[in-house]
Design an enzyme around this catalytic site. Structure first.
Site, PDB file in Angstrom:
ATOM      1  CB  THR A   1     -12.098  -6.416  -1.562  1.00 56.59           C
ATOM      2  OG1 THR A   1     -11.203  -5.435  -1.403  1.00 56.59           O
ATOM      3  CG2 THR A   1     -10.989  -7.338  -2.538  1.00 56.59           C
ATOM      4  N   GLY A   2     -13.989  -4.088  -1.670  1.00 56.76           N
ATOM      5  CA  GLY A   2     -15.027  -3.266  -0.804  1.00 56.76           C
ATOM      6  C   GLY A   2     -16.470  -3.126  -1.514  1.00 56.76           C
TER       7      GLY A   2
ATOM      8  CG  ASN B   1      -9.445  -7.090   1.524  1.00 51.31           C
ATOM      9  OD1 ASN B   1     -10.377  -7.608   1.639  1.00 51.31           O
ATOM     10  ND2 ASN B   1      -9.190  -6.148   1.058  1.00 51.31           N
TER      11      ASN B   1
ATOM     12  CG  ASN C   1      -2.098  -0.985   1.052  1.00 50.84           C
ATOM     13  OD1 ASN C   1      -2.736  -0.951   0.053  1.00 50.84           O
ATOM     14  ND2 ASN C   1      -2.424  -1.487   2.266  1.00 50.84           N
TER      15      ASN C   1
ATOM     16  CG  ASN D   1     -11.046  -1.639  -8.094  1.00 47.19           C
ATOM     17  OD1 ASN D   1     -11.681  -2.306  -8.882  1.00 47.19           O
ATOM     18  ND2 ASN D   1     -10.999  -0.700  -7.344  1.00 47.19           N
TER      19      ASN D   1
ATOM     20  CB  CYS E   1     -12.435  -0.322  -2.541  1.00 42.62           C
ATOM     21  SG  CYS E   1     -11.716  -1.843  -1.540  1.00 42.62           S
TER      22      CYS E   1
ATOM     23  CB  CYS F   1      -5.953  -4.994  -4.312  1.00 42.69           C
ATOM     24  SG  CYS F   1      -6.454  -3.543  -5.047  1.00 42.69           S
TER      25      CYS F   1
ATOM     26  CD  GLU G   1      -8.888   0.728  -1.137  1.00 41.71           C
ATOM     27  OE1 GLU G   1      -8.169  -0.154  -0.980  1.00 41.71           O
ATOM     28  OE2 GLU G   1      -9.012   1.338  -2.346  1.00 41.71           O
TER      29      GLU G   1
ATOM     30  CG  HIS H   1     -14.133  -5.186   2.908  1.00 41.92           C
ATOM     31  ND1 HIS H   1     -13.644  -3.854   2.556  1.00 41.92           N
ATOM     32  CD2 HIS H   1     -13.453  -6.193   2.575  1.00 41.92           C
ATOM     33  CE1 HIS H   1     -12.982  -4.238   1.499  1.00 41.92           C
ATOM     34  NE2 HIS H   1     -12.784  -5.645   1.592  1.00 41.92           N
TER      35      HIS H   1
END
Length: 262
Positions: A209-210, A147, A50, A61, A207, A59, A198, A149
């Site tokens: 995964t978001g 990950n 990151n 995207n 994002c 990630c 993030e 959220h």
């Protein structure tokens, strides 16, 4: 995206990645992604640093862009339209399509111990739970896509002060590994607006995964259908939570901005 196929370790250190991500003195990015040799039967391995030097598990995207990057690297030697990529969140399979890249993001993880969070017992789900942040009680739902959220639904996503509220969510003590935070405005059952803070990168334009986690949270709270468009500042993503195999599928574009040599 760095062609790192000749080495099993990233050719940059986290500290160097921070400098590359600096938008004033470096290239400018939310993170650096390395295309490494595959392991355990996969085609490639993805590692990410990151913009603050931390290393996330996944990630969404980024892996979509990585698939397009690998396709460019392979050129005419490419023999298939998908890749099996090893990540810290497991094996992810992006598929090249005419209108972008479709990624099998795997199964969402819903138990507090998997996310992780202490908002509930380790073997319980966190759905519409109250959480005190910045002097306000937010109703949150927690989902892991490899990950962590934390998703909350709001009336007007544009009114959220991300720069002040986001860090307080990320570093809240109920998230021992910190968290990504998504603020969602429901436009209709098949259209959601999203802004994201993030973990390790701050305010970003999108994002993946978001977006996946947010659709899952929407379904769990009966606010959206299992297939919906998620509108982010950087553009829309199409997200599906399949009723057949319970896996999450994300479809979106990937465009090359520029190339360089290091």
């Amino acid at each position: 995206m760095i062609d790192n196929r000749s080495s099993e370790k990233p050719i940059l250190t986290p500290e160097q990645a921070v400098k590359w991500c600096d938008r004033h003195f470096g290239i400018g990015a939310d993170g650096v992604i390395f295309a490494l040799p595959g392991q355990n039967g996969t085609d490639y391995t993805m590692r990410i640093f990151n913009s603050d030097g931390s290393e996330p598990e996944m990630c969404g995207n980024g892996i979509r862009c990585l698939a397009a990057f690998l396709s460019d690297l392979e050129g005419m030697s490419r023999t298939k339209n998908y890749y099996r990529i090893h990540t810290l969140a497991g094996v992810i399979t992006p598929q090249l399509a005419v209108d972008g890249v479709k990624v099998d993001m795997g199964l969402p993880r819903l138990l507090a111990g998997e996310i992780p969070t202490t908002l509930a017992p380790a073997d319980a789900k966190v759905i519409n739970q109250p959480l005190e942040v910045a002097g306000k009680t937010w109703d949150v739902t927690c989902v892991s896509m490899g990950n962590p959220h934390c998703i909350t639904f709001v009336e007007d996503v544009a009114a959220i002060s991300l720069e002040s509220i986001g860090p307080q969510f990320e570093h809240h003590p109920v998230f021992p590994q910190r968290t990504n935070t998504e603020f969602i405005e429901v436009v209709s059952r098949d259209y959601l607006k999203m802004r994201v803070w993030e973990r390790g990168a701050g305010i970003t334009l999108a994002c993946g995964t978001g977006a996946c986690a947010s659709l899952v949270a929407g379904v769990l709270n009966d606010k959206c259908d299992r297939t919906a468009t998620i509108e982010l500042p950087g553009g829309p993503l199409e997200i599906q939570w399949s009723e057949v195999d319970q896996r999450i599928y994300m479809t979106g574009p990937a465009e090359r901005v520029f190339t360089g040599k290091y």
